[in-house]
Design a protein around this motif. Sequence first.
Motif, PDB file in Angstrom:
ATOM      1  N   GLN A  11       0.730  -1.169  -0.042  1.00  0.00           N
ATOM      2  CA  GLN A  11       0.106  -0.003   0.122  1.00  0.00           C
ATOM      3  C   GLN A  11       0.938   1.247   0.033  1.00  0.00           C
ATOM      4  OE1 GLN A  11      -3.335   0.831   2.152  1.00  0.00           O
ATOM      5  NE2 GLN A  11      -4.285  -1.059   1.631  1.00  0.00           N
ATOM      6  N   CYS A  12       1.709   1.192   1.046  1.00  0.00           N
ATOM      7  CA  CYS A  12       2.612   2.524   1.091  1.00  0.00           C
ATOM      8  C   CYS A  12       3.847   2.442   0.463  1.00  0.00           C
ATOM      9  CB  CYS A  12       2.393   3.056   2.390  1.00  0.00           C
ATOM     10  SG  CYS A  12       3.305   2.156   3.687  1.00  0.00           S
ATOM     11  N   GLY A  13       4.572   1.077   0.292  1.00  0.00           N
ATOM     12  CA  GLY A  13       6.042   0.999   0.061  1.00  0.00           C
ATOM     13  C   GLY A  13       6.772   1.011   1.123  1.00  0.00           C
ATOM     14  N   GLN A  22       1.450  -5.925  10.844  1.00  0.00           N
ATOM     15  CA  GLN A  22       0.930  -4.812  10.292  1.00  0.00           C
ATOM     16  C   GLN A  22       2.162  -3.753   9.945  1.00  0.00           C
ATOM     17  OE1 GLN A  22      -0.304  -2.232  13.845  1.00  0.00           O
ATOM     18  NE2 GLN A  22      -1.911  -1.225  12.754  1.00  0.00           N
ATOM     19  N   CYS A  23       1.807  -2.985   8.726  1.00  0.00           N
ATOM     20  CA  CYS A  23       2.904  -2.214   8.247  1.00  0.00           C
ATOM     21  C   CYS A  23       3.097  -0.981   9.171  1.00  0.00           C
ATOM     22  CB  CYS A  23       2.214  -1.731   7.019  1.00  0.00           C
ATOM     23  SG  CYS A  23       3.597  -0.334   6.403  1.00  0.00           S
ATOM     24  N   PRO A  24       4.284  -0.783   9.715  1.00  0.00           N
ATOM     25  CA  PRO A  24       4.461   0.473  10.587  1.00  0.00           C
ATOM     26  C   PRO A  24       4.309   1.649   9.893  1.00  0.00           C
ATOM     27  CG  PRO A  24       6.274  -1.126  10.652  1.00  0.00           C
ATOM     28  CD  PRO A  24       5.298  -1.398   9.486  1.00  0.00           C
ATOM     29  N   GLY A  25       4.401   1.838   8.491  1.00  0.00           N
ATOM     30  CA  GLY A  25       4.168   2.927   7.715  1.00  0.00           C
ATOM     31  C   GLY A  25       2.708   3.524   7.640  1.00  0.00           C
ATOM     32  N   ALA A  28      -1.794  -0.679   7.927  1.00  0.00           N
ATOM     33  CA  ALA A  28      -2.589  -1.754   7.140  1.00  0.00           C
ATOM     34  C   ALA A  28      -2.097  -3.073   7.722  1.00  0.00           C
ATOM     35  CB  ALA A  28      -2.456  -1.528   5.836  1.00  0.00           C
ATOM     36  N   TRP A  29      -2.845  -3.849   7.774  1.00  0.00           N
ATOM     37  CA  TRP A  29      -2.737  -5.251   8.167  1.00  0.00           C
ATOM     38  C   TRP A  29      -2.439  -6.179   6.742  1.00  0.00           C
ATOM     39  CZ3 TRP A  29      -1.797  -7.006  12.774  1.00  0.00           C
ATOM     40  CH2 TRP A  29      -2.125  -6.055  13.974  1.00  0.00           C
TER      41      TRP A  29
END
Length: 474
Positions: A11-13, A22-25, A28-29
């Motif tokens: 999603q955010c790269g 979970q993406c720390p950026g 999103a899971w």
Amino acid sequence: MPRGTIQICSQCGYQTPQWLGQCPGCEAWNTLVEEYIPAARAGRAGKRAGGGIRPVRGPENGPKLAPRLLSEVGAAPVERMGTGIGELDRVLGGGLVPGTLVLLGGSPGIGKSTLTNMVLGNLAEAGRRTLYVSGEESAEQVRLRAERLSPGALRVPILAETDLDTVLHTMAGEAPEVCVIDSVQTLNAAESSGAPGLAGQVREVASRVMELAKARQIAVILVGHVTKDGALAGPRVLEHLVDCVLQFEGERERPYRELRALKNRFGSTNEAGLFEMRQGGLVEVLDASARFVAEATCAPGSVVLAAMEGSRPLLVEVQALVAPSELEQPRRVVSGLDRNRLALVLAILGRHGRGFGPHPPADVFVNVVGGMRVDEPGIDLAVALAVASASRGVPIKGPHPPLPRACFGELGLTGELRWVGHPERRLAEAAKHGLKGTIAPAGSGADACEVGTLRDALAAALPVEARRPARAAA
Ligand code: TYD
Ligand code: MG
């Protein structure tokens, strides 16, 4: 984890060496996917991704440059190419700028290929060199579409190819002034691993296209898909890379399409363009207010909103329906506005609306007619009046029936009506279409029916007999 791989958020790269749920950026899971690091970059990327400290050069041994004053930096005036589509040019800030990347996002079937075909057709007709790269459809399919559009659309050279290197070589050889890549998710960069469309691939494709575009001064329109929740699929990272992000919105089953700029290095992000999908392609809609006013029902639950679409005023009808609910948690259904905004307006109406709000339990449906979307605070009053009128079953009449009544204004939590931007343009648009006595916040203008609170607005909009609390309103 195998060596030479990295986890990238689709999603955010965001990049991280180990997998996380979970993406720390972007929080999103389950969006982190494993990708190989291209051999040439493995060392560099690995270090950065791992959060390792880069070797720091001391102040004494690095190169020293003299910064210049901004006033001394020469800036050539930006040349722009008109696309022959006024609404698009306005959203772009006056046309396409050579050497820039425009990302055009939208859900499948919304009309991205049609719009870009039309743009290239117009530019080819005007004598510009163009190139249409199609990774999704065959040349025959694109031709079939072009036949439905203007004659210029058939004069556009097409390349149906998905290999990035081939596309870049062809672009360099053809040297078009404007190139469309439809879509960025279908191109395949050989050096980058993973399937086309994944974050790493898409980023690689976009950055290599950008290098060429800047070097050869080619204006490139990258077409991108959006996911069902509206974000550009995978390549949110692209939004940082490109110069301009355009979003094409609308409902597939309705004819209206809205084009908005989410980011624009060469113009405003307030502008929106309105189109209608017809047999011969997309047609600009210039008289939208007149259409919506003519179609307004003036029935209970209907009111006209004098909205702002960027710097342009637009009259749209807002409709509400209040119906008895059998659910424990009554439905709150919106189309064309934010659901939270409806929740807020209902709460304010319940507290400050002197019994005009729906009596629970009632389902409330609110719709901006024509598939339009309004994302500005000025819609609050229209929602409140439409719901009040629907729950009492009493129409809001204009001072000159059968013309409808217009309104605008933001509601404060204490029931006050707050000033919103460009009241003079909103009032002028309403007056242009014969609507008088527009209900508006204080300070809007002499022609308006100015009110200070939601109570006063309800008193102005609904006849005295409607104000008695109805026993079985819902
Ligand atoms: P398309 O541009 O292919 O959408 P996208 O590239 O965003 O996926 O067009 C989508 C729809 O538009 C398609 O269902 C057919 C319709 N359409 C028309 O109604 N009239 C036309 O002239 C054209 C070319 C397409
Ligand atoms: Mg398409």
